[in-house]
Scaffold this active site. Structure first.
Site, PDB file in Angstrom:
ATOM      1  N   TYR A  12      52.415  32.027  89.807  1.00 35.99           N
ATOM      2  CA  TYR A  12      51.043  32.516  89.948  1.00 35.99           C
ATOM      3  C   TYR A  12      50.004  31.505  89.448  1.00 35.99           C
ATOM      4  CZ  TYR A  12      53.402  37.057  90.497  1.00 35.99           C
ATOM      5  OH  TYR A  12      54.204  38.091  90.922  1.00 35.99           O
ATOM      6  N   ASP A  13      50.442  30.271  89.168  1.00 45.01           N
ATOM      7  CA  ASP A  13      49.548  29.294  88.539  1.00 45.01           C
ATOM      8  C   ASP A  13      48.256  29.073  89.316  1.00 45.01           C
ATOM      9  OD1 ASP A  13      51.286  28.940  86.478  1.00 45.01           O
ATOM     10  OD2 ASP A  13      51.935  26.915  87.034  1.00 45.01           O
ATOM     11  N   ASP A  49      61.838  34.156  79.704  1.00 42.90           N
ATOM     12  CA  ASP A  49      61.402  35.270  80.543  1.00 42.90           C
ATOM     13  C   ASP A  49      59.899  35.327  80.428  1.00 42.90           C
ATOM     14  OD1 ASP A  49      62.406  37.393  82.333  1.00 42.90           O
ATOM     15  OD2 ASP A  49      61.257  38.685  81.010  1.00 42.90           O
ATOM     16  N   PHE A  68      53.674  26.381  89.533  1.00 48.37           N
ATOM     17  CA  PHE A  68      54.524  27.256  90.353  1.00 48.37           C
ATOM     18  C   PHE A  68      54.127  28.690  90.055  1.00 48.37           C
ATOM     19  CE2 PHE A  68      56.593  26.683  86.312  1.00 48.37           C
ATOM     20  CZ  PHE A  68      57.143  27.919  86.002  1.00 48.37           C
ATOM     21  N   SER A 127      68.176  29.286  83.756  1.00 41.89           N
ATOM     22  CA  SER A 127      67.228  29.666  84.808  1.00 41.89           C
ATOM     23  C   SER A 127      67.662  29.032  86.115  1.00 41.89           C
ATOM     24  CB  SER A 127      65.814  29.199  84.448  1.00 41.89           C
ATOM     25  OG  SER A 127      64.920  29.457  85.523  1.00 41.89           O
ATOM     26  N   GLU A 129      71.513  40.619  85.790  1.00 42.64           N
ATOM     27  CA  GLU A 129      70.499  41.616  86.091  1.00 42.64           C
ATOM     28  C   GLU A 129      69.615  41.784  84.866  1.00 42.64           C
ATOM     29  OE1 GLU A 129      70.077  46.263  87.599  1.00 42.64           O
ATOM     30  OE2 GLU A 129      72.049  45.368  87.302  1.00 42.64           O
ATOM     31  N   ARG A 173      54.102  29.000  77.797  1.00 38.85           N
ATOM     32  CA  ARG A 173      55.411  28.405  77.527  1.00 38.85           C
ATOM     33  C   ARG A 173      55.299  27.378  76.406  1.00 38.85           C
ATOM     34  NH1 ARG A 173      56.458  28.027  82.374  1.00 38.85           N
ATOM     35  NH2 ARG A 173      57.596  29.986  82.448  1.00 38.85           N
TER      36      ARG A 173
END
EC number: 3.6.1.66
Length: 209
Positions: free
Chosen positions: A170-171, A84, A168, A23, A55, A197
């Protein structure tokens, strides 16, 4: 995991040592490193190795995680772990979903992304619900092409305006069910104990350590 004949295969175990975190998102790398530290794993970010970002052409979270993990393992010669994840909003038909990061644009402006989510809900009218969930898919790949994948989910409600400066993505607009503060207001350790997660990690840890 099953083989080409549909027979169950033993899940491969991960030995202590170096593991590439596939990442370029520093927030994700921090969270994953925190979750892995106790298992003798030395996390190395893909960015620190100058690995390219592939991609994301998969049609599911797991497919994209596998794609990223397999590329990082192949290029680095080390086991690699990819995440992801995304926010799925019921009123928006599951969007932004797989495209959660892309809604933030090339500059990763999640303030803009959160505004776009809220504007989309408002455009649906006063009866649009605020239900949403986060999904996280984790894929662990080895240089020989072997891969294991795990998925976690947490449900909650969206709030506006965003609240808090922890976390971080949309938290700051996501309040998990059973709580009255957003992930953005929550102590990181508390979030790590319950997040999508963390749930995916529980499955990974039980399987590979």
């Amino acid at each position: 995991m099953t083989d080409q004949f549909g027979q169950e295969q033993a899940i491969r175990k991960l030995a202590p040592g170096k593991l590439v975190i596939a990442s370029h998102n520093p927030g994700k790398v921090r969270e994953i490193a925190a979750l892995l530290g106790r298992y003798g794993i030395e996390p190395i970010s893909a960015a620190s190795l100058d690995l390219p970002e592939p991609e994301e052409t998969g049609t599911t979270f797991i497919a994209n995680a596998e794609l990223k993990a397999m590329q990082a393992a192949d290029l680095s010669g080390l086991p690699a772990l990819a995440d992801d994840s995304g926010l799925c909003v019921e009123a928006l038909g599951g969007d932004p979903g797989l495209f959660s990061a892309r809604w933030a644009g090339p500059t990763k402006d999640f303030g803009m992304a959160m505004q776009a989510v809220w504007d989309g809900i408002e455009a649906k009218g006063p009866d649009a619900g605020h239900d949403a969930h986060f999904v996280c898919a984790l894929a662990l790949a080895w240089p020989d092409g072997h891969v294991e994948a795990f998925e976690g989910r947490i449900d909650g409600t969206l709030v506006w305006p965003p609240r808090g400066d922890q976390g971080f993505g949309y938290d700051a607009m996501f309040v998990p069910h059973g709580h009255d503060i957003s992930f953005g207001e929550m102590d990181p350790d508390a979030k790590h104990a319950m997040s999508h997660r963390a749930k995916a990690f529980e499955k990974l840890v039980a399987a590979v350590f």
